[in-house]
Design a protein around this motif. Structure first.
Motif, PDB file in Angstrom:
ATOM      1  N   PRO A 236      -0.858  15.321  13.924  1.00  0.00           N
ATOM      2  CA  PRO A 236      -0.087  14.190  13.398  1.00  0.00           C
ATOM      3  C   PRO A 236      -0.281  12.946  14.258  1.00  0.00           C
ATOM      4  N   LEU A 237      -0.064  11.807  13.654  1.00  0.00           N
ATOM      5  CA  LEU A 237      -0.247  10.535  14.339  1.00  0.00           C
ATOM      6  C   LEU A 237       0.587  10.438  15.616  1.00  0.00           C
ATOM      7  N   ALA A 238       1.789  10.984  15.586  1.00  0.00           N
ATOM      8  CA  ALA A 238       2.679  10.893  16.750  1.00  0.00           C
ATOM      9  C   ALA A 238       2.059  11.535  17.993  1.00  0.00           C
ATOM     10  N   PHE A 239       1.151  12.495  17.820  1.00  0.00           N
ATOM     11  CA  PHE A 239       0.544  13.194  18.945  1.00  0.00           C
ATOM     12  C   PHE A 239      -0.503  12.343  19.673  1.00  0.00           C
ATOM     13  N   MET A 240      -0.843  11.173  19.115  1.00  0.00           N
ATOM     14  CA  MET A 240      -1.872  10.327  19.710  1.00  0.00           C
ATOM     15  C   MET A 240      -1.324   9.451  20.830  1.00  0.00           C
ATOM     16  N   ARG A 241      -0.014   9.323  20.942  1.00  0.00           N
ATOM     17  CA  ARG A 241       0.584   8.405  21.920  1.00  0.00           C
ATOM     18  C   ARG A 241       0.185   8.792  23.348  1.00  0.00           C
ATOM     19  N   GLY A 242      -0.162   7.787  24.143  1.00  0.00           N
ATOM     20  CA  GLY A 242      -0.458   7.995  25.556  1.00  0.00           C
ATOM     21  C   GLY A 242      -1.868   8.454  25.844  1.00  0.00           C
ATOM     22  N   ARG A 243      -2.711   8.623  24.809  1.00  0.00           N
ATOM     23  CA  ARG A 243      -4.063   9.124  25.028  1.00  0.00           C
ATOM     24  C   ARG A 243      -5.082   7.991  24.994  1.00  0.00           C
ATOM     25  N   THR A 244      -6.218   8.204  25.658  1.00  0.00           N
ATOM     26  CA  THR A 244      -7.386   7.342  25.506  1.00  0.00           C
ATOM     27  C   THR A 244      -8.490   8.206  24.929  1.00  0.00           C
ATOM     28  N   LEU A 245      -8.990   7.828  23.766  1.00  0.00           N
ATOM     29  CA  LEU A 245      -9.936   8.670  23.033  1.00  0.00           C
ATOM     30  C   LEU A 245     -11.359   8.172  23.296  1.00  0.00           C
ATOM     31  N   ALA A 246     -12.037   8.819  24.241  1.00  0.00           N
ATOM     32  CA  ALA A 246     -13.401   8.428  24.623  1.00  0.00           C
ATOM     33  C   ALA A 246     -14.421   9.359  23.980  1.00  0.00           C
ATOM     34  N   ARG A 247     -15.581   8.813  23.623  1.00  0.00           N
ATOM     35  CA  ARG A 247     -16.693   9.548  22.993  1.00  0.00           C
ATOM     36  C   ARG A 247     -16.193  10.475  21.891  1.00  0.00           C
ATOM     37  N   THR A 260       4.057  -0.282  11.625  1.00  0.00           N
ATOM     38  CA  THR A 260       3.302  -1.281  12.383  1.00  0.00           C
ATOM     39  C   THR A 260       3.133  -0.855  13.838  1.00  0.00           C
ATOM     40  N   MET A 261       4.187  -0.328  14.446  1.00  0.00           N
ATOM     41  CA  MET A 261       4.093   0.105  15.844  1.00  0.00           C
ATOM     42  C   MET A 261       3.168   1.308  15.989  1.00  0.00           C
ATOM     43  N   GLN A 262       3.235   2.232  15.038  1.00  0.00           N
ATOM     44  CA  GLN A 262       2.335   3.389  15.085  1.00  0.00           C
ATOM     45  C   GLN A 262       0.882   2.951  14.957  1.00  0.00           C
ATOM     46  N   MET A 263       0.608   2.012  14.054  1.00  0.00           N
ATOM     47  CA  MET A 263      -0.759   1.530  13.865  1.00  0.00           C
ATOM     48  C   MET A 263      -1.271   0.861  15.134  1.00  0.00           C
ATOM     49  N   LYS A 264      -0.456   0.011  15.751  1.00  0.00           N
ATOM     50  CA  LYS A 264      -0.861  -0.634  16.997  1.00  0.00           C
ATOM     51  C   LYS A 264      -1.140   0.413  18.070  1.00  0.00           C
ATOM     52  N   MET A 265      -0.256   1.404  18.180  1.00  0.00           N
ATOM     53  CA  MET A 265      -0.452   2.479  19.148  1.00  0.00           C
ATOM     54  C   MET A 265      -1.775   3.186  18.906  1.00  0.00           C
ATOM     55  N   PHE A 266      -2.067   3.509  17.650  1.00  0.00           N
ATOM     56  CA  PHE A 266      -3.282   4.255  17.331  1.00  0.00           C
ATOM     57  C   PHE A 266      -4.522   3.430  17.626  1.00  0.00           C
ATOM     58  N   VAL A 291      10.750  -0.635   5.715  1.00  0.00           N
ATOM     59  CA  VAL A 291       9.828  -0.367   6.833  1.00  0.00           C
ATOM     60  C   VAL A 291       8.435  -0.875   6.456  1.00  0.00           C
ATOM     61  N   SER A 292       7.883  -1.738   7.265  1.00  0.00           N
ATOM     62  CA  SER A 292       6.593  -2.357   6.974  1.00  0.00           C
ATOM     63  C   SER A 292       5.445  -1.371   7.184  1.00  0.00           C
ATOM     64  N   SER A 293       4.465  -1.412   6.292  1.00  0.00           N
ATOM     65  CA  SER A 293       3.286  -0.562   6.418  1.00  0.00           C
ATOM     66  C   SER A 293       2.340  -1.126   7.463  1.00  0.00           C
ATOM     67  N   GLY A 294       1.949  -0.281   8.408  1.00  0.00           N
ATOM     68  CA  GLY A 294       1.016  -0.700   9.447  1.00  0.00           C
ATOM     69  C   GLY A 294      -0.348  -1.049   8.904  1.00  0.00           C
ATOM     70  N   LEU A 295      -0.725  -0.446   7.768  1.00  0.00           N
ATOM     71  CA  LEU A 295      -2.027  -0.752   7.173  1.00  0.00           C
ATOM     72  C   LEU A 295      -2.048  -2.193   6.682  1.00  0.00           C
ATOM     73  N   ARG A 296      -0.993  -2.601   5.991  1.00  0.00           N
ATOM     74  CA  ARG A 296      -0.931  -3.975   5.491  1.00  0.00           C
ATOM     75  C   ARG A 296      -0.946  -4.978   6.643  1.00  0.00           C
ATOM     76  N   ASP A 297      -0.191  -4.682   7.692  1.00  0.00           N
ATOM     77  CA  ASP A 297      -0.152  -5.585   8.832  1.00  0.00           C
ATOM     78  C   ASP A 297      -1.504  -5.639   9.536  1.00  0.00           C
ATOM     79  N   ALA A 298      -2.197  -4.503   9.617  1.00  0.00           N
ATOM     80  CA  ALA A 298      -3.515  -4.486  10.251  1.00  0.00           C
ATOM     81  C   ALA A 298      -4.505  -5.355   9.470  1.00  0.00           C
ATOM     82  N   GLU A 299      -4.467  -5.274   8.150  1.00  0.00           N
ATOM     83  CA  GLU A 299      -5.329  -6.138   7.337  1.00  0.00           C
ATOM     84  C   GLU A 299      -5.078  -7.604   7.649  1.00  0.00           C
ATOM     85  N   ARG A 300      -3.811  -7.973   7.714  1.00  0.00           N
ATOM     86  CA  ARG A 300      -3.434  -9.368   7.935  1.00  0.00           C
ATOM     87  C   ARG A 300      -3.827  -9.841   9.334  1.00  0.00           C
ATOM     88  N   LEU A 301      -3.627  -8.997  10.332  1.00  0.00           N
ATOM     89  CA  LEU A 301      -3.806  -9.414  11.715  1.00  0.00           C
ATOM     90  C   LEU A 301      -5.247  -9.301  12.214  1.00  0.00           C
TER      91      LEU A 301
END
Length: 337
Positions: A236-247, A260-266, A291-301
């Motif tokens: 799940p997306l929540a499990f990605m917090r605090g990680r750096t995903l290399a290679r 929006t916060m989850q998308m920024k975190m990911f 609750v705002s969709s992180g996908l929509r905000d990512a498109e805009r930003l």
């Protein structure tokens, strides 16, 4: 893209048919398919009539439709000559894409600089995957060329399927060390804490589409071994917090359900040597009201940032049952926007 028309009547059939001759009768049998179902598929999609006599196929219909059907059948026969099977998906792809792609077939993953007009093929352990629409082809090229890419559009357009195929290709080619697949575990009626089993049992139903895609490209035992070795992670997306995903090749599926916060975190997990793909459908947001969709905000930003590529699909790119495209179009037509 060819449009589906009715099969012509005897009065509409052109008096001068296009005639194709095939030297290998055994390959011709495969081209026609069991009970001529492949010919029937071409007839239905292109509005022609195909008649087989010996090692010849006569194509009747409007001149433009005759020509298109002849190109499709010739391309499918060449596919058989190369030792590859012809399946319904291959017929659909040839009709949608035309034969402008004939020629050099780049080894995707080994040769990432894909030229315009080249046929795109994604090699995996179990099968060769080919885009079936122009939008899909552009999307696959984008996944190989860009470190961060978005695939946005309705269900059934192959956004996640093609992303996982590219991830498998890069993994088996040694371009990345692991595959990470993630989705938001958005609750629909039942709280995760109330569901039976441990955490894996609770979240696996949300992840099942990702398992299904992997099993299409890798043997099941290999998938299980790679998951055990943590070379493939499905979480799940929540499990990605605090990680750096290399290679890593990282896919976030159903991104419309990330906040929006989850998308920024990911997005900020992207590490050295990694590639990231974000897929979603803006019409299927399951987040609570307000609750705002992180996908929509990512498109805009992020739209103006170089090296971030946005790829869009429509109902014309749906490659599931034809009714799925019709259903999507009906809902789009009814959307007041």
């Amino acid at each position: 893209m060819a449009t589906t028309t009715k099969t012509p009547t005897a009065y509409e059939i052109d008096a001068a048919p296009e005639v194709l001759e095939f030297p290998d009768n055994f390959l011709l049998i495969d081209l026609c398919g069991e009970h001529d179902r492949n010919l029937a598929d071409v007839e239905q999609k292109l509005g022609v009539q195909v008649v087989r006599r010996g090692n010849q196929l006569s194509i009747h219909g409007e001149p433009d439709a005759q020509k298109e059907a002849a190109e499709v059948l010739t391309s499918l026969y060449e596919r058989l000559e190369a030792g590859r099977a012809v399946e319904p998906a291959d017929i659909d792809r040839e009709v949608r894409m035309g034969v402008s792609e004939k020629g050099t077939v780049p080894a995707v993953g080994d040769q990432m600089d894909l030229g315009v007009g080249d046929r795109v093929e994604i090699k995996t352990r179990k099968k060769m995957v080919e885009p079936r629409t122009e939008a899909q082809k552009a999307y696959v090229k984008s996944l190989f060329k860009n470190e961060l890419a978005f695939g946005i559009g309705p269900a059934g357009t192959g956004k996640t399927y093609l992303a996982v195929a590219v991830g498998v290709n890069l993994f088996i080619g040694g371009h990345v060390d692991k595959i990470i697949l993630s989705r938001p575990a958005v609750e629909a009626g039942e709280k995760l804490g109330y569901l039976p089993g441990d955490m894996k049992d609770k979240v696996d139903p949300y992840m099942q589409p990702l398992y299904d895609a992997l099993n299409d490209f890798l043997p099941q035992k290999q998938v299980e071994k790679l998951i055990e070795e943590k070379k493939i992670e499905i979480a799940p997306l929540a499990f990605m917090r605090g990680r750096t995903l290399a290679r890593a090749f990282v896919v976030l599926d159903e991104a419309q359900n990330a906040t929006t916060m989850q998308m920024k975190m990911f997005l900020t997990r992207l590490g050295e040597g990694s590639r990231m793909v974000i897929t979603g459908d803006r019409t299927q947001i399951d987040l609570p009201r307000g609750v705002s969709s992180g996908l929509r905000d990512a498109e805009r930003l992020l739209a103006g940032i170089s090296k971030i590529d946005f790829n869009y699909f429509t109902s014309k790119d749906v490659v599931r049952h034809p009714l799925v495209a019709a259903i999507i179009e009906a809902y789009e037509a009814d959307d007041p926007k």
